[in-house]
Write a protein that holds these residues in place. Structure first.
Motif, PDB file in Angstrom:
ATOM      1  N   TYR A  54       0.850  -1.187   0.000  1.00 11.79           N
ATOM      2  CA  TYR A  54       0.000   0.000   0.000  1.00 11.79           C
ATOM      3  C   TYR A  54       0.880   1.229   0.000  1.00 11.79           C
ATOM      4  O   TYR A  54       2.058   1.163   0.325  1.00 11.79           O
ATOM      5  CB  TYR A  54      -0.952   0.000   1.207  1.00 11.79           C
ATOM      6  CG  TYR A  54      -0.258   0.083   2.534  1.00 11.79           C
ATOM      7  CD1 TYR A  54      -0.067   1.301   3.156  1.00 11.79           C
ATOM      8  CD2 TYR A  54       0.227  -1.054   3.155  1.00 11.79           C
ATOM      9  CE1 TYR A  54       0.582   1.387   4.365  1.00 11.79           C
ATOM     10  CE2 TYR A  54       0.878  -0.984   4.363  1.00 11.79           C
ATOM     11  CZ  TYR A  54       1.048   0.240   4.973  1.00 11.79           C
ATOM     12  OH  TYR A  54       1.698   0.321   6.159  1.00 11.79           O
ATOM     13  N   GLY A  55       0.315   2.365  -0.407  1.00 10.91           N
ATOM     14  CA  GLY A  55       1.023   3.630  -0.398  1.00 10.91           C
ATOM     15  C   GLY A  55       2.229   3.629  -1.323  1.00 10.91           C
ATOM     16  O   GLY A  55       2.166   3.194  -2.471  1.00 10.91           O
ATOM     17  N   GLU A  56       3.340   4.113  -0.791  1.00  7.45           N
ATOM     18  CA  GLU A  56       4.576   4.255  -1.558  1.00  7.45           C
ATOM     19  C   GLU A  56       5.071   2.904  -2.072  1.00  7.45           C
ATOM     20  O   GLU A  56       5.525   2.791  -3.212  1.00  7.45           O
ATOM     21  CB  GLU A  56       5.629   4.895  -0.665  1.00  7.45           C
ATOM     22  CG  GLU A  56       6.901   5.263  -1.368  1.00  7.45           C
ATOM     23  CD  GLU A  56       7.862   5.985  -0.441  1.00  7.45           C
ATOM     24  OE1 GLU A  56       9.060   5.910  -0.719  1.00  7.45           O
ATOM     25  OE2 GLU A  56       7.427   6.599   0.539  1.00  7.45           O
ATOM     26  N   ASP A  57       4.978   1.864  -1.236  1.00 12.64           N
ATOM     27  CA  ASP A  57       5.419   0.534  -1.664  1.00 12.64           C
ATOM     28  C   ASP A  57       4.589   0.017  -2.836  1.00 12.64           C
ATOM     29  O   ASP A  57       5.124  -0.629  -3.728  1.00 12.64           O
ATOM     30  CB  ASP A  57       5.358  -0.463  -0.510  1.00 12.64           C
ATOM     31  CG  ASP A  57       6.510  -0.292   0.473  1.00 12.64           C
ATOM     32  OD1 ASP A  57       7.548   0.256   0.062  1.00 12.64           O
ATOM     33  OD2 ASP A  57       6.363  -0.698   1.636  1.00 12.64           O
ATOM     34  N   ARG A 109       1.663  14.217  -5.192  1.00 13.44           N
ATOM     35  CA  ARG A 109       0.205  14.035  -5.111  1.00 13.44           C
ATOM     36  C   ARG A 109      -0.347  13.299  -6.325  1.00 13.44           C
ATOM     37  O   ARG A 109      -1.352  12.609  -6.241  1.00 13.44           O
ATOM     38  CB  ARG A 109      -0.492  15.391  -4.990  1.00 13.44           C
ATOM     39  CG  ARG A 109      -0.310  16.024  -3.660  1.00 13.44           C
ATOM     40  CD  ARG A 109      -1.119  17.298  -3.568  1.00 13.44           C
ATOM     41  NE  ARG A 109      -0.737  18.030  -2.363  1.00 13.44           N
ATOM     42  CZ  ARG A 109      -0.890  19.295  -2.210  1.00 13.44           C
ATOM     43  NH1 ARG A 109      -1.429  20.025  -3.156  1.00 13.44           N
ATOM     44  NH2 ARG A 109      -0.527  19.886  -1.088  1.00 13.44           N
ATOM     45  N   SER A 110       0.330  13.459  -7.461  1.00  9.89           N
ATOM     46  CA  SER A 110      -0.122  12.782  -8.676  1.00  9.89           C
ATOM     47  C   SER A 110       0.524  11.403  -8.812  1.00  9.89           C
ATOM     48  O   SER A 110       0.516  10.813  -9.878  1.00  9.89           O
ATOM     49  CB  SER A 110       0.165  13.645  -9.904  1.00  9.89           C
ATOM     50  OG  SER A 110       1.540  13.958  -9.966  1.00  9.89           O
ATOM     51  N   ASN A 111       1.078  10.887  -7.702  1.00  7.42           N
ATOM     52  CA  ASN A 111       1.606   9.532  -7.622  1.00  7.42           C
ATOM     53  C   ASN A 111       2.816   9.293  -8.529  1.00  7.42           C
ATOM     54  O   ASN A 111       2.917   8.260  -9.181  1.00  7.42           O
ATOM     55  CB  ASN A 111       0.494   8.507  -7.900  1.00  7.42           C
ATOM     56  CG  ASN A 111       0.601   7.326  -6.959  1.00  7.42           C
ATOM     57  OD1 ASN A 111       1.228   7.420  -5.906  1.00  7.42           O
ATOM     58  ND2 ASN A 111       0.004   6.228  -7.335  1.00  7.42           N
ATOM     59  N   VAL A 112       3.730  10.246  -8.559  1.00  7.22           N
ATOM     60  CA  VAL A 112       4.977  10.103  -9.308  1.00  7.22           C
ATOM     61  C   VAL A 112       6.098   9.909  -8.288  1.00  7.22           C
ATOM     62  O   VAL A 112       6.188  10.662  -7.317  1.00  7.22           O
ATOM     63  CB  VAL A 112       5.254  11.349 -10.182  1.00  7.22           C
ATOM     64  CG1 VAL A 112       6.612  11.267 -10.840  1.00  7.22           C
ATOM     65  CG2 VAL A 112       4.157  11.521 -11.218  1.00  7.22           C
ATOM     66  N   ASN A 147       8.117   7.377 -15.566  1.00  6.82           N
ATOM     67  CA  ASN A 147       8.209   8.776 -15.156  1.00  6.82           C
ATOM     68  C   ASN A 147       8.692   8.853 -13.712  1.00  6.82           C
ATOM     69  O   ASN A 147       8.216   8.119 -12.851  1.00  6.82           O
ATOM     70  CB  ASN A 147       6.829   9.427 -15.300  1.00  6.82           C
ATOM     71  CG  ASN A 147       6.877  10.922 -15.111  1.00  6.82           C
ATOM     72  OD1 ASN A 147       7.930  11.536 -15.187  1.00  6.82           O
ATOM     73  ND2 ASN A 147       5.721  11.509 -14.853  1.00  6.82           N
ATOM     74  N   ILE A 148       9.634   9.741 -13.465  1.00  3.10           N
ATOM     75  CA  ILE A 148      10.171   9.928 -12.121  1.00  3.10           C
ATOM     76  C   ILE A 148      10.542  11.396 -11.965  1.00  3.10           C
ATOM     77  O   ILE A 148      10.985  12.034 -12.907  1.00  3.10           O
ATOM     78  CB  ILE A 148      11.389   9.003 -11.903  1.00  3.10           C
ATOM     79  CG1 ILE A 148      11.796   8.965 -10.450  1.00  3.10           C
ATOM     80  CG2 ILE A 148      12.546   9.397 -12.763  1.00  3.10           C
ATOM     81  CD1 ILE A 148      12.771   7.851 -10.139  1.00  3.10           C
ATOM     82  N   LYS A 149      10.325  11.937 -10.787  1.00  2.00           N
ATOM     83  CA  LYS A 149      10.727  13.323 -10.513  1.00  2.00           C
ATOM     84  C   LYS A 149      12.100  13.268  -9.868  1.00  2.00           C
ATOM     85  O   LYS A 149      12.283  12.630  -8.833  1.00  2.00           O
ATOM     86  CB  LYS A 149       9.731  14.010  -9.585  1.00  2.00           C
ATOM     87  CG  LYS A 149      10.102  15.454  -9.296  1.00  2.00           C
ATOM     88  CD  LYS A 149       9.135  16.086  -8.324  1.00  2.00           C
ATOM     89  CE  LYS A 149       9.422  17.539  -8.066  1.00  2.00           C
ATOM     90  NZ  LYS A 149      10.768  17.889  -7.709  1.00  2.00           N
ATOM     91  N   LEU A 150      13.057  13.909 -10.503  1.00  2.00           N
ATOM     92  CA  LEU A 150      14.426  13.928 -10.001  1.00  2.00           C
ATOM     93  C   LEU A 150      14.747  15.265  -9.373  1.00  2.00           C
ATOM     94  O   LEU A 150      14.509  16.311  -9.974  1.00  2.00           O
ATOM     95  CB  LEU A 150      15.422  13.686 -11.140  1.00  2.00           C
ATOM     96  CG  LEU A 150      15.530  12.288 -11.687  1.00  2.00           C
ATOM     97  CD1 LEU A 150      16.483  12.262 -12.876  1.00  2.00           C
ATOM     98  CD2 LEU A 150      15.986  11.317 -10.632  1.00  2.00           C
ATOM     99  N   ASP A 151      15.282  15.234  -8.181  1.00  2.00           N
ATOM    100  CA  ASP A 151      15.826  16.420  -7.520  1.00  2.00           C
ATOM    101  C   ASP A 151      17.310  16.143  -7.356  1.00  2.00           C
ATOM    102  O   ASP A 151      17.699  15.232  -6.615  1.00  2.00           O
ATOM    103  CB  ASP A 151      15.169  16.642  -6.155  1.00  2.00           C
ATOM    104  CG  ASP A 151      13.696  16.992  -6.269  1.00  2.00           C
ATOM    105  OD1 ASP A 151      13.313  17.623  -7.271  1.00  2.00           O
ATOM    106  OD2 ASP A 151      12.931  16.644  -5.351  1.00  2.00           O
TER     107      ASP A 151
END
Length: 196
Positions: A54-57, A109-112, A147-151
């Motif tokens: 569930y969640g992040e996993d 929030r958009s699950n990325v 798709n991944i958000k990179l910082d």
């Protein structure tokens, strides 16, 4: 989630005929046994034992990773082969990239999925820190099939102009403009290409 676990545990206790005898001496041993039973039952619910993610996993499972550590190791394996623009070494050889500098953060929030990558230039005045950050970004974005958000950030206190460089390597417009420059693009391609 905790209330769900407690409810399930109490349901299983009532099904097992867990009515108390009223004996205070047995209450102490019963509470010890109950604590051991809670540990046993919750360990049965863990992901390693076939529980439901569930969640992040759940997001990581959907992307094909066992857990956050699996994604971290995948990204590190991609980055460790990037060659330094000046020296005949990889970023791993120079300790610019290190596994502890990759952090899997909670999704947007958009699950990325969000991954923060920290790198450490070899000297505080490294003129190629921006190029190294660009190589890191391009290598990860091209190599991962989702798709991944990179910082991407320079390690705190490791460079004289870290704030300015951090802004540059996290600005989509600047990255796109840099990759349109044929000389810069060729330099990035040479640094990130896989060994044959």
């Amino acid at each position: 989630m905790l209330s769900y676990i407690k409810r399930k545990l109490s349901e299983s206790d009532s099904v097992a005929g867990g009515s108390g005898s009223g004996n205070t001496n047995s209450n102490s041993s019963n509470s010890t046994t109950a604590a051991a039973e809670i540990v046993r039952k919750t360990s049965q619910m863990s992901l390693d034992n076939g529980g439901v993610a569930y969640g992040e996993d759940a997001l990581l499972h959907e992307l094909g990773y066992r857990n956050a550590t699996d994604l971290q190791e995948t990204i590190y394996d991609l980055l460790r082969t990037i060659r330094d623009p000046e020296k005949p070494c990889t970023l791993e050889d120079l300790n610019v990239i290190y596994e502890d500098g990759i952090f899997v953060m909670p999704p947007t929030r958009s699950n990325v999925s969000v991954v923060r990558i920290e790198f450490n230039p070899t000297v505080p005045h490294c003129s190629l820190a921006t190029l190294i950050g660009l190589c890191i970004r391009i290598k990860v974005e091209r190599s991962l099939p989702h798709n991944i958000k990179l910082d991407i950030y320079i390690k705190k206190g490791a460079h004289q102009t870290e704030e300015e460089i951090n802004k540059q390597i996290n600005d989509k417009e600047r990255i796109a403009a840099a990759m349109e420059n044929p000389n810069l693009s060729e330099l990035v391609e040479n640094c990130i290409k896989d060994e044959e």
